[in-house]
Design an enzyme around this catalytic site. Sequence first.
Site, mmCIF file in Angstrom:
data_model
loop_
_atom_site.group_PDB
_atom_site.id
_atom_site.type_symbol
_atom_site.label_atom_id
_atom_site.label_comp_id
_atom_site.label_asym_id
_atom_site.label_seq_id
_atom_site.Cartn_x
_atom_site.Cartn_y
_atom_site.Cartn_z
ATOM 1 N N ASP A 703 10.266 46.784 22.424
ATOM 2 C CA ASP A 703 10.841 46.346 21.154
ATOM 3 C C ASP A 703 11.444 47.540 20.448
ATOM 4 O OD1 ASP A 703 8.737 47.729 19.946
ATOM 5 O OD2 ASP A 703 7.480 45.947 19.831
ATOM 6 N N CYS A 704 12.098 47.256 19.390
ATOM 7 C CA CYS A 704 12.819 48.312 18.666
ATOM 8 C C CYS A 704 11.867 49.352 18.087
ATOM 9 C CB CYS A 704 13.653 47.691 17.548
ATOM 10 S SG CYS A 704 14.984 46.601 18.142
#
EC number: 2.7.6.1
Length: 816
Positions: A703-704
């Site tokens: 994920d970011c």
Amino acid sequence: MFGGIADRTNAFRMNRRRLGISLNHGGLEDIYRNNWEQCSSPPSDCQFNKSGVDRCKTIVSKENCGSGELDTGPSSASSPHPQPHVFFSSTSLTVHSSDSAEKSIEERVRMPNIKDLAGRICERLQLEVAKASLKKFSNKETNVEIGESVRGEDVYIIQSAAGEINDNLMELLIMINACKIASSCRVAAVIPCFPYARQDKKDKSRAPISAKLVANMLSVAGADHIITMDLHASQIQGFFDIPVDNLYAEPAILKFIKESIPNWQTSVIVSPDAGGAKRVTSIADRLNVDFALIHKERKRANEVEKMTLVGSVENKVAILVDDMADTCGTICMAADKLVEAGAEKVYAFCVHGIFSGPALTRLNNSKFEAVVVTNTIPQENNMKLCPKIQCIDISMILAEAIRRTHNGESVNNVSMMDEAATRSALELSQKAVHFDQARRYDEAIFCYSEAANKLLQLVQAKKCLPILRKNVQECVERAEFLKKNLHSLQEAYPKSEDDSIREKAEFMIMKAEFLDDGQHLQLASDAFKEVVGYAIEMGKSQKDAETRTKLHEIAMKGLQRAEQLDKIIQEREIDHFTGMLPEVPQIDLPLAISPAVAMNEEISPVVPSPNNASTERLTKEEVAVLASTSNINGRVYVPFLAFDLAEKFKFSTKFTDTDGKLATTEKQKKRRFSWKRASEMYEEAVVIHSVDSSTIKQTLVSDCSFISSLSIAASYERRFGKQLVTSIIYPQNKNGIPQHNPFGKYMVKFHINGVWRKVIIDDFLPCDENLQLLCSHTERKGELWVSLLEKAYLKVMGGYDFPGSNSVIFLCSFIF
């Protein structure tokens, strides 16, 4: 110490100070003191006599061998190498006629034999005792006949104050004189227990100073040197006009206390009289424990009227220390006094165990747990009659003193011999011979090498006899021969596949046990786990039932010990870590209840100053909290400590994480993923080519937040040069750069729950059928740092299927 023809002896004398002479009659003679590798043949200007390496003789009495003369093997004239000799006087039966064997058992017990100590000394020096005959005429006069030439030789006569002391003293004096008038070079009397040592001063009118008289008699008889042990009073040395070496058994006693007495750290060292205060305080200081003193008042010799304890022994182990135990009335009364004062257990340590009169009966009825003495006086019969008596062997101390005296070396610290380590090294060399004979050459090479290394360290530290340099050389030469010819030997003596597998497993667990014995706990744990993996892997393909059973036993043994070691390591690391942290300071509330407290309102606690807080310790509750925070998602992550830098990364087989594979996501499973090692995906894998945030590539499982945290840390390192990423991945080279490990094991250091902790992973990475990684990675082919950090972090979080976002936590892993 060694004898022979005059011209040869003179030639030897010119070189004896230059050479460190080994007292070994069957091997290398000229051993230079600085390094065993410098050993060579005797120089041409130093002609060794074939009848003796140096100039030394050893004599024993007739009774010591049970016949007219002692059989010492080949005569000195026929010996293939120079042979030293030491003479031993008798302390046993002095009637040596043909019917001496018919003497009663009681008489033999009453007059003990010094043969055991003498034999041990000769064995350690690798010598044979010389020939001598000791007899008594019908009117009880003593007659001594030396059975071989002592002309120009150094003579060492061993005698102790045991049994019939007066007869033994006369035997010693006559033997010294016999050797002296037989043109011996030097005569040294080795007297482990000095006779008449307690009569060292004139404590009342018309009392003799008998110790001074004995000193004069020894000097007049012709003694050139005296070697003794733990004199009753040090001033006795001043009675002599010849050199006197007073050796000490204190190091041997300290070693025995540490190894054999439980809870010795909380013990109290007790002197049974004021005269032993100096001895007791010395031992107490070296053990870092308390000491006490017993003041006694005597009615007459060997009879104590009153005792007073100075010091506290309540709920502690009391250790009585004295130089000798005669009738044992004093120490038995002292034991009763100590028990009355609250001592849990009482032990006694006496250098010289004379045990005359009712001594053994008193000891059997005493409150001692054990009475420990040395073998300056023979104790074999006493130990049979009193099971509480234990004996410390001091033959190595005396043997080394003889060797150093003969070679003109200092006898300082001669008592620091490490007999246990020496025995362990020699046992290892014997095990090597056993493997060698069984044609298990890998094991033999390992044992030969380790034995040589241990012995060489002991020799260089002067903790064993230098003569053992020969054993070092023999072990090294045999190990090198086996290494050089290993392939041809294995071809000449082929073994079945089952035997090879079984022997390899046994060898692996032997090496693990060797590390375990050496207290290398982490290395031992890894080695045991390696054994388990090998045994299980090989056992699956085995058809032979016996081999499968053996491999199963080895695997279970290795697994059990590995689990025990991991538990010990974890406990030690937590204890070490918590011991370094300060305790939360205690906050004293005001004595008067303030209105805010009365109204149940919150008040601000007093914040202590940093200086005060740094000196406090953790409370038990905080230790429990720290321990609980180490358990994350069912796994324990221990604090990262300095010795973790020595983590083992090399194995005989590739490393596999014992915690198993990480949980994967549904997206990974749909891509027909599989676990592949880095070496299976890349021909040339590298951990870090360069730390560049622009090369980080996000995949379907990241994920970011993770990418952001990693990118910030990488950018910071690249811009400011602070190794946030590089410094936490292991193994590293000497420049601190993470290196690719072909064995598949990596260690990552993360700052978790306020503490640096280590995370162990293998190099299995998720990939699809086209070998495309299904985890975060860099754009550079074969570069692993992003994938390894992500795997280590997600292992802590529970797996690749971790649903949350912890960018702040991950970033803290780098910047703290």
